[in-house]
Enzyme design. Structure first.
Site, mmCIF file in Angstrom:
data_model
loop_
_atom_site.group_PDB
_atom_site.id
_atom_site.type_symbol
_atom_site.label_atom_id
_atom_site.label_comp_id
_atom_site.label_asym_id
_atom_site.label_seq_id
_atom_site.Cartn_x
_atom_site.Cartn_y
_atom_site.Cartn_z
ATOM 1 N N SER A 8 -7.713 69.646 2.736
ATOM 2 C CA SER A 8 -9.028 68.993 2.634
ATOM 3 C C SER A 8 -10.118 70.045 2.749
ATOM 4 C CB SER A 8 -9.202 67.981 3.776
ATOM 5 O OG SER A 8 -9.534 68.664 4.987
ATOM 6 N N ASP A 9 -11.311 69.687 2.316
ATOM 7 C CA ASP A 9 -12.439 70.540 2.610
ATOM 8 C C ASP A 9 -12.823 70.294 4.078
ATOM 9 O OD1 ASP A 9 -15.131 71.598 0.409
ATOM 10 O OD2 ASP A 9 -14.592 72.265 2.427
ATOM 11 N N TYR A 10 -13.768 71.072 4.534
ATOM 12 C CA TYR A 10 -14.110 71.164 5.959
ATOM 13 C C TYR A 10 -14.509 69.804 6.547
ATOM 14 C CZ TYR A 10 -15.672 73.979 9.967
ATOM 15 O OH TYR A 10 -15.808 74.576 11.194
ATOM 16 N N GLN A 11 -13.611 69.200 7.350
ATOM 17 C CA GLN A 11 -13.865 67.894 7.984
ATOM 18 C C GLN A 11 -14.014 66.753 6.974
ATOM 19 O OE1 GLN A 11 -15.982 69.122 12.176
ATOM 20 N NE2 GLN A 11 -17.317 68.593 10.508
ATOM 21 N N ALA A 12 -13.551 66.971 5.744
ATOM 22 C CA ALA A 12 -13.773 65.954 4.702
ATOM 23 C C ALA A 12 -13.014 64.666 4.997
ATOM 24 C CB ALA A 12 -13.348 66.512 3.344
#
Ligand code: GLC
Length: 737
Positions: free
Chosen positions: A292-296
């Protein structure tokens, strides 16, 4: 050897004859080793593999005395227990080795993937990717990938979140700076080249790292050019425009893919099964890991409002095909409950763990978890990497206008003005997560001096602020020519840097007026990470060079082009609109029932208050000579269409020309773009010389997606063999039934 399973096995089959140990066995080995490991893993250990965290305490490891007894260190205890499959951040060589040794001390000895955003720089800073795309040179991307990979390992990373593979139609979007431009075909050549450079032919050779194709998918089409914003897109557009670079990355064996933050047709990419499983794995055959992207995953709950944090978000993301969660902890905190409730099956968890272990095996991390950095450093030719960065800066700069004032003739007195001209930081651009400590960085001022120019520098103005009129007038009065640094500061492009104006800040137009009144030729050197609206510059300046953010050696590289030490080489990979109001502006826009060309038709698609043709179109770029095209022709040859043209160098200097082939399907099942790049070739031509350039385009490349299938249709096509996307004489040809 291809990296994707299909290619891997095919490659293996082809090599069985000569390989002492059949590579098919190697695949079986890896799968067998994965299955054996998986069978021993507890549920906690499996869930641990699905989490990438930044482990704050571990970053202290990089700086602190490593001999210190850390037996009480909670973070290391968690690493040893297999609580994390991956860490994010540059850990430094010692920190990396300590963390890997600690992970290998764990019950099953599973090494860590340690990733960071080494996008265009690790220790050597190269030009930003949008600049590099203007080289139109995949081999240059591959070479830079090789350099970044081996340098990254000395910084404590075995994974980088690059190449950003987003087609970027909107200049308002700050992340256009990180990408491969606006054309699917060209991007599909550049992106896989970076993957090959980073991962190498043998990813386990201790000099290569895992690459990451991101942000999957359609991120550049966000509404209004706003970052993180919603994307609505027809399936045909997804497949014709945004998917090709990712398909090419998967075919090149990219080890990881990162879904984007945004919602895609109402479903966040992080939980979009159609994208992550049906297309990425089902159609493209991707067999690496998705992260995932950052905290997505959190943002599915906290922002998009389509999940609750914990078990719900974990189930929705994992079931869609998201293997690893970056930073947020829904998997760690919620997967057990999701399994217990039956929302997630253990097979789904196992498949995600397999994908992660497969990447770790492929990059040899089980066999070589630590790095002998001293030994590795001795093999790295840093001066050669710096020379490569200078070469890249030369090849990325695009000469947009020149009335003959360039190249700067020896002996001229040059006044250099503008604060950016003496700034190292501005050369490096966004995402330069490199290590500036020990690598040379230059400015344009330093570069001009290094090239022997008699240059006097005075800042005189800031790009967006104060200007000193008297100093400007004085600088011009004492010089034969003025080189003025214009554009944007590096902080106006990159992530979360969307803007509503791509016009010059007013101060720059005032500076231009003042310099023109001073009566000296003005060479405008434009820095920045996006296309800008430059009609005034095109009107008033004697020459315009787009330098972008040219990297640590960019001062030298740009100066080399200004002085003629290097021939102008770059061609635009994005349109430069007349005004922000045109965004998103792309050359390969759909045709309409009332086409905008030929310009001037009263009832046609156009704006009343500006020209419809861009100030500088996709493919545009001048050299220090001129070329004439003649004898354009096309013929069929088997599965290819062959486009030929006789190009003559009509100037007095040698130079390279990028001959481009654009095609339009005249009668199609759905509306098609006015033009699409389908092939190109760069050719070096001496003064007075004529070369016949032949460009072969597979007929299979002339199709498009409709109703879920790719089709190449018989019938009439138009074509242009041209130096840019607005040029060329029209040809027609037919594809037979
Ligand atoms: C950022 C970016 C992504 C980057 C990731 C890790 O928010 O969207 O490109 O790789 O987080 O830093």
């Amino acid at each position: 050897m291809e990296m994707s399973r299909k290619g891997f096995v095919c490659g293996a089959a082809a090599l069985i004859i000569c390989a002492a140990r059949p590579l098919v066995a190697a695949v079986a080995d890896v799968d067998a080793r994965i299955d054996a490991l998986l069978a021993q893993m507890t549920l906690e250990e499996k869930i641990g593999q699905l989490w990438q965290t930044n482990g704050k305490p571990s970053q202290a490891i990089e700086a602190e005395d490593l001999s210190k007894d850390r037996s009480g260190d909670r973070f290391l205890a968690d690493v040893r227990a297999g609580r994390y499959g991956s860490l994010i951040g540059r850990r430094g060589a010692d920190g990396y080795n300590l963390l890997q040794r600690t992970a290998m001390e764990g019950r099953l000895g599973i090494p860590l993937l340690i990733g960071h955003d080494l996008i265009h720089s690790a220790r050597t800073c190269f030009p930003i990717p949008l600049a590099l795309s203007c080289s139109w040179e995949p081999e240059l991307w591959r070479r830079i990938g090789e350099a970044i990979a081996v340098e990254a390992l000395t910084l404590g990373c075995n994974w980088t979140f690059t190449p950003m593979s987003d087609i970027s139609p909107d200049a308002r979007w700050g992340r256009i700076a990180e990408g491969p431009g606006q054309d699917p075909y060209l991007a599909s050549l550049l992106v896989p080249a970076m993957v090959k450079g980073l991962q190498g032919d043998d990813p386990a050779d201790g000099r290569h790292i895992a690459a990451c194709a991101k942000h999957y998918i359609g991120y550049g089409a966000s509404t209004g050019g706003l970052d993180y914003y919603a994307v609505e897109m027809a399936d045909g557009t997804l497949r014709d425009v945004y998917l090709p670079p990712f398909r090419a990355a998967v075919d090149a064996g990219v080890a990881t893919v990162m879904p984007a933050f945004h919602s895609f047709n109402g479903v966040p990419c992080s939980m979009n099964r159609y994208l992550l499983t049906d297309i990425l794995r089902g159609e493209l055959g991707f067999d690496g890991l998705t992260i995932s992207d950052y905290q997505a995953v959190d943002e599915m709950a906290t922002g998009h409002g389509v999940a609750e944090r914990g078990a719900d978000a974990a189930a929705k993301a994992l079931n869609a095909g998201m293997d690893m969660e970056m930073i947020s902890d829904n998997y760690e905190k919620g997967l057990k409950a999701a399994l217990a409730s039956g929302r997630v099956k253990i097979e789904t968890v196992d498949n995600a763990v397999r994908n992660i272990l497969r990447v770790k095996f492929r990059f040899g991390l089980f066999d070589h978890p630590t790095v002998d950095v001293a030994a590795l450093e001795r093999t790295i030719d840093f001066p050669a990497h710096l020379a490569l960065s200078r070469e890249a800066a030369r090849k990325s700069a695009v000469l947009l206008k020149n009335d003959g004032v360039l190249p700067l003739r020896p002996g001229l007195k040059v006044a250099l003005v503008g604060d950016v001209a003496d700034s190292v930081r501005e050369m490096r651009g966004c995402w330069e997560h490199g290590d500036m400590s020990n690598i040379t960085n230059t400015t344009l001022l330093a570069g001009l001096r290094a090239d022997g120019v008699d240059v006097t520098y005075s800042s005189c103005y800031k790009l967006d602020g104060a200007r000193n009129e008297a100093a400007l007038r004085a600088a011009a009065a004492d010089a034969d020519v003025v080189v003025a640094a214009f554009g944007e500061y590096w902080g106006r492009s990159g992530e979360n840097r969307s803007v509503t104006r791509i016009e010059f800040a007013p101060v720059q137009l005032k500076v231009l007026e003042t310099l023109k009144r001073a009566g000296r030729p003005v060479v405008a050197v434009v820095f920045g990470g996006r296309p800008l609206a430059l009609p005034e510059l095109d009107r008033e300046a004697n020459a315009v060079l787009m330098a972008w953010n040219p990297g640590g050696a960019g001062g030298w590289g740009v100066a080399d082009v200004l002085t003629g030490l290097a021939e102008p080489y770059g061609r635009l990979t994005v349109d430069f609109p007349n005004a922000t109001g045109e965004c998103p502006k792309v050359y390969n826009r759909m045709t309409t029932g009332r086409p905008s060309e030929p310009a001037g038709a009263r009832w046609s698609t156009h704006y009343m208050d500006i020209p419809f043709t861009s100030v500088y179109p996709f493919g545009w770029g001048l050299t220090y000579t001129t070329f004439d095209y003649a004898g354009e022709r096309v013929h069929a040859d088997g599965d290819d269409m062959v486009f030929s043209v006789d190009v003559k160098n009509t100037g007095d200097r040698a130079g390279s020309e990028v001959v481009q082939v654009y095609v339009r399907d005249v009668v199609a099942a759905t509306v098609r773009p006015r033009r699409e790049l389908k092939g190109y070739a760069r050719v070096w031509i001496e003064p007075g010389e004529t070369k016949t350039v032949q460009i072969r385009v597979p007929k299979a490349r002339l199709g498009y997606w409709v109703d879920g299938s790719y089709r190449v249709e018989a019938g009439e096509f138009k074509a242009w063999i041209a130096p840019h996307s607005d040029g060329g004489r029209e040809l027609t040809f037919r594809l037979a039934e």
